[in-house]
Design a protein around this motif. Sequence first.
Motif: not given
Length: 475
Positions: A16-27, A43-45, A62-64
């Motif tokens: 089973t792969p160990e997967r990490f993600a960093v997601i960034v959204g900037v308006n 998009d980030a959410v 993200v800042h909504l």
Amino acid sequence: MSVAALVLSTLALAATPERFAVIVGVNTPISEGVSELAFADDDAVLTERLLRGAGIDTALFVHLDDDSKTLFAKAPIRAEPKRDAVLGAFDRAFEGLARAKAEGRPTELYFFYSGHGDVEDGEGFVALADGRLSRTDLFEQILARSPADKNHVVIDACRSYFLVFPKGPGGRRAPHSLDVMSPDQFPNTGFVLSTSSDRDSHEWSRFRAGVFSHEVRSALYGGADIDRDGTISYAELGAFITVANGAIPNPRFRPDAIVRAPKVDDDARASAMFAWPASDRVRVDVPPEASLGHVYLEDAVGVRLADAHPSDGETLRLYAPASRPLFLRGVRVRREYAIEAESPLVLAMNDAQDATVSEKGAVHLAFRELFGKPVTAADVDAFAAQQRIEVTMPRADDAWTVRSVAPWVAGGGAVAGVGLWLGAAAVRSAAEDGTGAERERANSQVSAMQTGAVVGLSVAVVAAATWAVLELLEE
């Protein structure tokens, strides 16, 4: 538990792969004269929701804006998209990836960014809430330190090309290439970029998203899963985006993306960009007899999650999020399926009903043709074949090219030619009242100067013509 069961369980955990993600959204932009985006935060959410649904350990920054705060009140936001917070999330991901590798498990790191991009002093960057993340940061602070077996970088931003690739001479991008600045520097990293040049990315209010980000999510939700194996390869993703955009007639609005598989993988068709774990699959199969053509998937509050267009005679397999109900609606066929069951299901033609909502009038007519053509296995093969084409990338500091030097040569030749011709006229005029010997010497000097003038002007004409031809070819 029996010994055999324990062994099988251990083997399954190791696979089973160990997967990490960093997601960034900037308006909000950091460059002057740039308008604020409307949907980078959305998009980030939405990307975080997709990745978390596939069992990936996510960190959302993200800042909504006010509208998005209401729509995504329960989004698991880690912090504001500030530099220290984002890089700190990568540090935590690196620790988790290192532990998994020590256990013998496969590892993957994802970086998704949606927002503003630009280039300064030949180096690309993307905006953060308190500054920028540059190409140097991406290479040195993230990719060079990542212990993951595979890295996947997805950037939806204006001029996203320059976050990975160097700026070419004369303020232009380098020739279209699938090589990074140092081709062998990160052979385990794949790049998915919204632009392949000095171009803008587009948002569309109908998607309430960036067009490119929506295309990527649509592909990962299953729109690009041509062989229906639960894995989206780089070739499938690239073909899906290419076909989706291909019908847009105006190149100004047509996304010009780069999808580059990790160089360690010889065949983009076998290079997995994303996979749905078998235990987490909630499949929605739409067989040919139940197909509505171009369809889109919406959640209960009307958020458009994905678009897809199966080929005639092909089953569409989507991997739906856990929330219910969901609605699968036809774009041109005003019918819909209401999806309420939790287990994998196969839709039937008689399950479709008249659509409960009508499509609003187009705001951007150019985007009406998105997803207008079905993607096929042949499109995947064609995209994979393109990945094998290698073009040498010029060095970022290699500014002395024929095209950049030609204007200077033309100008210098013209100045020299005109100067020599005027000088020859002055010498002849001055020698008119001289002796015969003086006039003879002057005539010899005039002849040499006129020859030089002709040579200089000829060089100017050739250099100018060369520059013009190279400019036309570049365009």
